[in-house]
Design a protein around this motif. Structure first.
Motif, short mmCIF file in Angstrom:
data_model
loop_
_atom_site.label_atom_id
_atom_site.label_comp_id
_atom_site.label_asym_id
_atom_site.label_seq_id
_atom_site.Cartn_x
_atom_site.Cartn_y
_atom_site.Cartn_z
N LEU A 23 126.13 51.49 -52.91
CA LEU A 23 127.56 51.62 -52.72
C LEU A 23 128.22 50.28 -52.45
CD1 LEU A 23 127.74 54.84 -50.48
CD2 LEU A 23 128.04 54.66 -52.94
N VAL A 24 127.56 49.47 -51.63
CA VAL A 24 128.11 48.15 -51.32
C VAL A 24 128.17 47.28 -52.57
CG1 VAL A 24 127.74 46.03 -50.00
CG2 VAL A 24 127.36 48.26 -48.92
N VAL A 25 127.10 47.30 -53.37
CA VAL A 25 127.07 46.49 -54.59
C VAL A 25 128.17 46.92 -55.55
CG1 VAL A 25 125.71 45.95 -56.65
CG2 VAL A 25 124.62 45.94 -54.40
N VAL A 26 128.36 48.24 -55.73
CA VAL A 26 129.41 48.74 -56.62
C VAL A 26 130.78 48.31 -56.13
CG1 VAL A 26 130.57 50.83 -57.43
CG2 VAL A 26 128.09 50.68 -57.51
N CYS A 27 131.02 48.42 -54.84
CA CYS A 27 132.32 48.02 -54.30
C CYS A 27 132.57 46.52 -54.45
CB CYS A 27 132.42 48.42 -52.82
SG CYS A 27 132.47 50.21 -52.56
N VAL A 28 131.55 45.71 -54.31
CA VAL A 28 131.70 44.26 -54.49
C VAL A 28 131.95 43.92 -55.95
CG1 VAL A 28 130.54 42.03 -54.29
CG2 VAL A 28 130.35 43.70 -52.44
N VAL A 29 131.21 44.57 -56.85
CA VAL A 29 131.37 44.31 -58.28
C VAL A 29 132.77 44.68 -58.74
CG1 VAL A 29 130.60 45.05 -60.58
CG2 VAL A 29 128.92 44.52 -58.82
N ALA A 30 133.40 45.65 -58.08
CA ALA A 30 134.75 46.07 -58.48
C ALA A 30 135.76 44.94 -58.35
CB ALA A 30 135.19 47.26 -57.63
N PHE A 31 135.47 43.92 -57.57
CA PHE A 31 136.39 42.81 -57.37
C PHE A 31 136.08 41.61 -58.26
CE2 PHE A 31 136.67 45.24 -53.46
CZ PHE A 31 138.03 45.24 -53.20
N ALA A 234 135.49 49.83 -60.26
CA ALA A 234 136.74 49.95 -59.51
C ALA A 234 137.06 51.40 -59.20
CB ALA A 234 137.88 49.31 -60.31
N VAL A 235 136.88 52.29 -60.18
CA VAL A 235 137.11 53.71 -59.96
C VAL A 235 136.14 54.24 -58.89
CG1 VAL A 235 137.12 56.00 -61.00
CG2 VAL A 235 137.97 54.04 -62.29
N SER A 236 134.88 53.82 -58.98
CA SER A 236 133.90 54.25 -58.01
C SER A 236 134.26 53.79 -56.61
CB SER A 236 132.52 53.73 -58.40
OG SER A 236 132.13 54.20 -59.68
N ALA A 237 134.73 52.55 -56.50
CA ALA A 237 135.13 52.02 -55.19
C ALA A 237 136.30 52.81 -54.61
CB ALA A 237 135.50 50.55 -55.32
N LEU A 238 137.24 53.20 -55.46
CA LEU A 238 138.37 54.00 -55.00
C LEU A 238 137.90 55.38 -54.53
CD1 LEU A 238 141.05 53.09 -57.69
CD2 LEU A 238 141.01 52.38 -55.29
N MET A 239 136.96 55.97 -55.26
CA MET A 239 136.43 57.27 -54.85
C MET A 239 135.67 57.16 -53.53
SD MET A 239 135.24 59.33 -58.23
CE MET A 239 135.00 60.78 -57.20
N VAL A 240 134.92 56.08 -53.36
CA VAL A 240 134.22 55.86 -52.10
C VAL A 240 135.23 55.73 -50.96
CG1 VAL A 240 132.81 54.22 -50.81
CG2 VAL A 240 132.17 54.84 -53.15
N ALA A 241 136.34 55.04 -51.22
CA ALA A 241 137.36 54.86 -50.19
C ALA A 241 138.01 56.19 -49.81
CB ALA A 241 138.42 53.87 -50.68
N VAL A 242 138.33 57.01 -50.81
CA VAL A 242 138.93 58.32 -50.53
C VAL A 242 137.97 59.19 -49.73
CG1 VAL A 242 139.76 60.46 -51.58
CG2 VAL A 242 140.46 58.25 -52.53
#
Length: 264
Positions: A23-31, A234-242
């Protein structure tokens, strides 16, 4: 101090890292500012988040998922509250069967449910209908709400209800003024947990959605079969945030430790 304590602590820490690292890697890659799935090394960019909000299909799917989760969680709550009160307060033939029927979606694979509901919808002419999709999601999230409602009702002190009834209050007034406020944390927690599960559901939704009712997880699955770029991150990071925001609300309202106990 237990000599195995540090070993157990280290093992738990490794398990947590193993679960959260993707999850952390996906969120970082989104940026990342690049066109490929790479960790940003020079600077962070909101480029792909802007691309998500500018993508009409993803935005439409997000609203579909949001309204779907709100509707199915509400229907599940409306079903779970009277069912939970009946199961915990009354002895009647078929009580255990009713409880098992409501909890049965937990033991049936969502793949099997998806195929079965697709066949059912085709027989009744409900294929592609948003209303039938809401009912399908309500079916799979009702057990989560029911477990928390039942947990809130177990050990419930009914002396306040009996006092109100003895003073002439109606059953409806007692429920509205006494019972519901006392079990409200469990009801609210169950609603939030149902919302989270409905919003993230993909396996069953693949079978019962139509081009006009595609949910966000299904849209992500479809997009990933065609191309993989940082837009997906980016979509995955938004879903994680929600989901994380909803879990924080659930913890504040009901307590995640009580949720875990209720799901056992």
């Amino acid at each position: 101090m237990n000599k195995n304590g540090p070993i157990a602590l280290a093992f738990n820490a490794l398990v947590i890292v193993f679960m959260l690292a993707p999850l952390v890697v996906v969120c970082v890659v989104a940026f990342t500012p690049e066109n490929t799935l790479t960790i940003p090394t020079t600077h962070f960019s909101l480029r792909w988040f802007e691309a998500v909000f500018a993508h009409p299909d993803f935005m439409q799917s997000f609203w579909n998922s949001l309204w779907l989760a709100l509707s199915s969680a509400t229907i599940a709550t409306l079903l779970a509250v009277p069912a939970g009160m009946a199961i915990t307060r009354y002895e009647f033939p078929g009580r255990n069967f009713l409880n098992g029927l409501f909890l049965s979606p937990l033991i049936v694979p969502h793949l099997v449910l998806g195929v079965a509901l697709l066949r059912l919808f085709s027989l009744v002419g409900g294929t592609g209908s948003f209303g039938w999709l809401v009912l399908a999601h309500a079916l799979i999230v009702t057990p989560y709400t029911l477990r928390l409602v039942v947990a809130a009702l177990v050990g419930f002190d009914r002396s306040a209800e009996q006092a109100a009834l003895s003073l002439g209050a109606s059953q409806a007034t007692v429920f509205r003024r006494i019972t519901l406020p006392m079990i409200l944390p469990g009801v609210t927690g169950g609603w939030m947990l149902s919302f989270i599960n409905s919003f993230d559901e993909v396996t069953m939704s693949i079978f019962v959605t139509s081009p006009s009712t595609v949910t966000l997880p299904v849209r992500m699955y479809m997009y990933a079969t065609e191309s993989i770029d940082p837009l997906m991150a980016a979509v995955s990071a938004l879903m994680v945030a929600v989901t994380a925001f909803a879990m924080m609300l659930l913890d504040r309202v009901y307590g995640l430790d009580r949720v875990l106990v209720g799901r056992r």
